[in-house]
Design a protein around this motif. Structure first.
Motif, PDB file in Angstrom:
ATOM      1  N   PHE A  35       0.703  -1.221   0.027  1.00  0.00           N
ATOM      2  CA  PHE A  35       0.035  -0.020  -0.168  1.00  0.00           C
ATOM      3  C   PHE A  35       0.708   1.397  -0.018  1.00  0.00           C
ATOM      4  N   TYR A  36       2.198   1.128   0.054  1.00  0.00           N
ATOM      5  CA  TYR A  36       3.148   2.296   0.188  1.00  0.00           C
ATOM      6  C   TYR A  36       3.143   2.625  -1.452  1.00  0.00           C
ATOM      7  N   PRO A  37       3.625   1.823  -2.338  1.00  0.00           N
ATOM      8  CA  PRO A  37       3.698   2.186  -3.630  1.00  0.00           C
ATOM      9  C   PRO A  37       2.030   2.316  -4.317  1.00  0.00           C
ATOM     10  N   LEU A  38       1.327   1.641  -3.587  1.00  0.00           N
ATOM     11  CA  LEU A  38      -0.083   2.116  -4.233  1.00  0.00           C
ATOM     12  C   LEU A  38      -0.535   3.547  -3.895  1.00  0.00           C
ATOM     13  N   LEU A  39      -0.201   3.868  -2.568  1.00  0.00           N
ATOM     14  CA  LEU A  39      -0.693   5.356  -2.160  1.00  0.00           C
ATOM     15  C   LEU A  39       0.054   6.440  -3.410  1.00  0.00           C
ATOM     16  N   LEU A  40       1.266   6.023  -3.911  1.00  0.00           N
ATOM     17  CA  LEU A  40       1.902   7.161  -4.907  1.00  0.00           C
ATOM     18  C   LEU A  40       0.840   7.445  -5.986  1.00  0.00           C
ATOM     19  N   GLY A  41       0.166   6.631  -6.239  1.00  0.00           N
ATOM     20  CA  GLY A  41      -0.780   6.681  -7.583  1.00  0.00           C
ATOM     21  C   GLY A  41      -2.327   7.160  -7.023  1.00  0.00           C
ATOM     22  N   MET A  42      -2.539   7.569  -5.911  1.00  0.00           N
ATOM     23  CA  MET A  42      -3.666   8.009  -5.281  1.00  0.00           C
ATOM     24  C   MET A  42      -3.991   9.372  -5.244  1.00  0.00           C
ATOM     25  N   GLY A  43      -2.941  10.191  -5.512  1.00  0.00           N
ATOM     26  CA  GLY A  43      -3.208  11.502  -5.438  1.00  0.00           C
ATOM     27  C   GLY A  43      -2.574  12.114  -4.113  1.00  0.00           C
ATOM     28  N   GLU A  44      -2.238  13.532  -3.962  1.00  0.00           N
ATOM     29  CA  GLU A  44      -1.601  14.139  -2.776  1.00  0.00           C
ATOM     30  C   GLU A  44      -2.572  13.999  -1.588  1.00  0.00           C
ATOM     31  N   SER A  45      -3.933  14.121  -2.073  1.00  0.00           N
ATOM     32  CA  SER A  45      -4.992  14.553  -1.095  1.00  0.00           C
ATOM     33  C   SER A  45      -5.427  13.276  -0.134  1.00  0.00           C
ATOM     34  N   LYS A  46      -4.796  11.989  -0.675  1.00  0.00           N
ATOM     35  CA  LYS A  46      -5.321  10.772  -0.007  1.00  0.00           C
ATOM     36  C   LYS A  46      -4.398  10.198   1.055  1.00  0.00           C
ATOM     37  N   THR A  47      -5.009   9.635   2.082  1.00  0.00           N
ATOM     38  CA  THR A  47      -4.177   9.099   2.918  1.00  0.00           C
ATOM     39  C   THR A  47      -4.879   7.601   3.292  1.00  0.00           C
ATOM     40  N   LEU A  48      -3.988   6.729   3.739  1.00  0.00           N
ATOM     41  CA  LEU A  48      -4.336   5.354   4.010  1.00  0.00           C
ATOM     42  C   LEU A  48      -4.460   5.089   5.503  1.00  0.00           C
ATOM     43  N   PHE A  49      -5.290   4.592   6.136  1.00  0.00           N
ATOM     44  CA  PHE A  49      -5.394   4.058   7.266  1.00  0.00           C
ATOM     45  C   PHE A  49      -5.203   2.537   7.545  1.00  0.00           C
ATOM     46  N   LEU A  50      -4.085   2.076   8.086  1.00  0.00           N
ATOM     47  CA  LEU A  50      -3.947   0.514   8.233  1.00  0.00           C
ATOM     48  C   LEU A  50      -4.327   0.123   9.694  1.00  0.00           C
ATOM     49  N   GLU A  51      -5.312  -0.799   9.933  1.00  0.00           N
ATOM     50  CA  GLU A  51      -5.759  -0.874  11.232  1.00  0.00           C
ATOM     51  C   GLU A  51      -4.928  -2.168  11.807  1.00  0.00           C
ATOM     52  N   GLY A  52      -4.483  -2.113  13.060  1.00  0.00           N
ATOM     53  CA  GLY A  52      -3.903  -3.060  13.607  1.00  0.00           C
ATOM     54  C   GLY A  52      -2.239  -3.239  13.652  1.00  0.00           C
ATOM     55  N   LEU A  53      -1.787  -2.283  13.042  1.00  0.00           N
ATOM     56  CA  LEU A  53      -0.375  -2.041  12.915  1.00  0.00           C
ATOM     57  C   LEU A  53       0.256  -0.928  14.122  1.00  0.00           C
ATOM     58  N   SER A  54       1.442  -1.570  14.513  1.00  0.00           N
ATOM     59  CA  SER A  54       2.080  -0.464  15.194  1.00  0.00           C
ATOM     60  C   SER A  54       3.582  -0.129  15.022  1.00  0.00           C
ATOM     61  N   LEU A  55       3.944   1.144  15.061  1.00  0.00           N
ATOM     62  CA  LEU A  55       5.526   1.557  14.738  1.00  0.00           C
ATOM     63  C   LEU A  55       6.290   0.671  15.779  1.00  0.00           C
ATOM     64  N   SER A  56       5.633   0.325  17.082  1.00  0.00           N
ATOM     65  CA  SER A  56       6.673  -0.512  17.952  1.00  0.00           C
ATOM     66  C   SER A  56       6.323  -2.041  17.866  1.00  0.00           C
TER      67      SER A  56
END
Length: 428
Positions: free
Chosen positions: A230-251
């Protein structure tokens, strides 16, 4: 700014290890009833391991793991101790081509009797008799960390002190750390010592001595490996889009949480959210790195030795941005569900990009040259029946009008719901 929610599968790396541990305690059925999402939100690999563990408990003697390398290796070590009669373990052509010899050598040295039915060191094979007593052992993990994880999860089936020496050059060290974490979460006492010749792991605890059920304190995380696409997919979605990935943690204890750091190479920031993470693009696409030819500059260097599953998505993302890189530590991609280096090379050629070794291939330094990258109007992706190749090149959809796949069903292995989530990002 609009935010789109992505439904990720559970981490199969965590789930696979917990399944072995719960079966070893005789609590697998109880734990699955308490955690129904393990199967309902699980992937094909998870279902194969659940079926095998339940089948072994009910007296089955033949187990087909299809292309599921990790479940096969973890189950093999478990069955070498717990099987009450001879068991035969097999797979499809892909699995049969992947050596399991270092693990089998260790099991035989510990007392197992094994008969290879076709090619020595490969599935199919029969474990004719199992291991009665623990013997301290060492394992070569230069090809796969899964051999070590299999032994580490097997060790607490025995009482007393168990030692495993990991020979140096361990690939995917983060997966060994994950196995250690699961054992510690269960209350298994262990000790890790790192020396000049490798790592020594001493496991002191046993499954029989565990008083508190694992399910009472083990949190099932979403899969960081699955998030990578979903990182490379986000590149094609336009600058105004964000993605929320539930259940992940940076730690997260998952090593592939490193995707958050790799995402910065793609101009994507990963932000903490109470229930997951948010991906936000910070680059203005019109090829921000595009200028001189590669010969006129030195590409940056990225070591991916501990994160092989992230390589396909990361490489395709770099191609989208026309970012050339020097990659290290990816040679073991030769031994995955397919030869992923060859699969990347074949499909990158359609983009006028190349991935070639710098010097001898054994040096494990690879130049990704994207300086001539262009997007064709149509592309047929040769997936080689590999889920990560299919998902990685699917991220080109915003850039290539007609994108087809030699096998789109292969994503069932790790991400059954992938195409539904993909459509959200490609507006199909």
């Amino acid at each position: 700014m609009s935010m789109m929610a992505i439904d990720l599968p559970l981490s199969k790396s965590v789930v696979n290890r917990v399944l072995i541990a719960m079966a070893a305690q005789g609590k697998l059925t109880q734990w699955l009833l308490q955690n129904p999402s393990v199967v309902s939100n699980g992937c094909r690999d998870t279902r194969l391991l659940v079926d095998a563990l339940q089948g072994l408990a009910s007296g089955m003697s033949e187990f087909d793991f299809q292309d599921a390398g990790t479940p096969c290796r973890l189950f093999t070590a478990y069955a070498a101790v717990c099987a009450q009669k001879p068991v035969t373990i097999s797979g499809n052509i892909s699995l049969n081509n992947r050596s399991i010899l270092p693990l089998m050598d260790a099991l035989v040295a510990m007392g197992a009797e094994v008969e290879f039915l076709e090619k020595p060191g490969h599935t199919p094979f029969t474990i004719k008799s199992g291991i009665k007593n623990w013997h301290d052992t060492e394992i070569n993990t230069s090809v796969s960390s899964q051999y070590a994880s299999a032994l580490m999860l097997m060790a607490p089936l025995f009482a007393g002190q168990k030692r495993i020496k990991l020979q140096d050059n361990t690939h995917s060290q983060t997966y060994i750390d994950l196995t250690l974490h699961v054992l510690e979460q269960m209350g298994i006492e262990l000790k890790v010592e790192t020396g000049t010749e490798g790592k020594n792991i001493t496991i002191l605890g046993s499954y029989k001595a565990i008083s508190t059920p694992l399910g009472a304190r083990m949190v099932m995380e979403a899969d960081w490996s699955a998030s990578a696409f979903f990182y490379p997919l986000l590149l094609g979605m336009g600058e105004s889009k964000t993605l929320f990935l539930e259940g992940l943690s940076l730690s997260s204890v998952q090593g592939d949480a490193a995707m958050a750091a790799l995402g910065k190479w793609l101009g994507i920031e990963t932000e903490t959210h109470a229930d997951g993470v948010i991906l936000r693009s910070s680059v203005r696409l019109k090829n921000p790195w595009e200028s001189e030819k590669l010969a006129d500059k030195t590409p940056p260097n990225v070591d991916l030795k501990n994160n092989p599953d992230l390589v396909p998505a990361f490489v395709v993302g770099c191609c989208i941005l026309k970012q050339s890189l020097l990659l290290e530590g990816i040679h073991n991609l030769r031994y995955k569900e397919c030869d992923r280096i060859a699969a990347l090379q074949e499909n990158l050629a359609y983009l006028n990009c190349t991935l070639e070794p710098m010097g001898d291939e054994e040096d494990d330094r690879w130049l990704l040259d994207t300086s001539n990258r262009n997007f064709p109007s149509q592309l047929h992706v040769e997936t080689r029946h590999d889920h990560r190749i299919a998902m990685a090149f699917s991220t080109l959809k915003p850039w290539i009008q007609e994108l087809t796949f030699s096998d789109s069903d292969c994503v069932e292995k790790s991400f059954p719901n992938y195409w539904e989530q993909w459509k959200k990002c490609t507006f199909e």
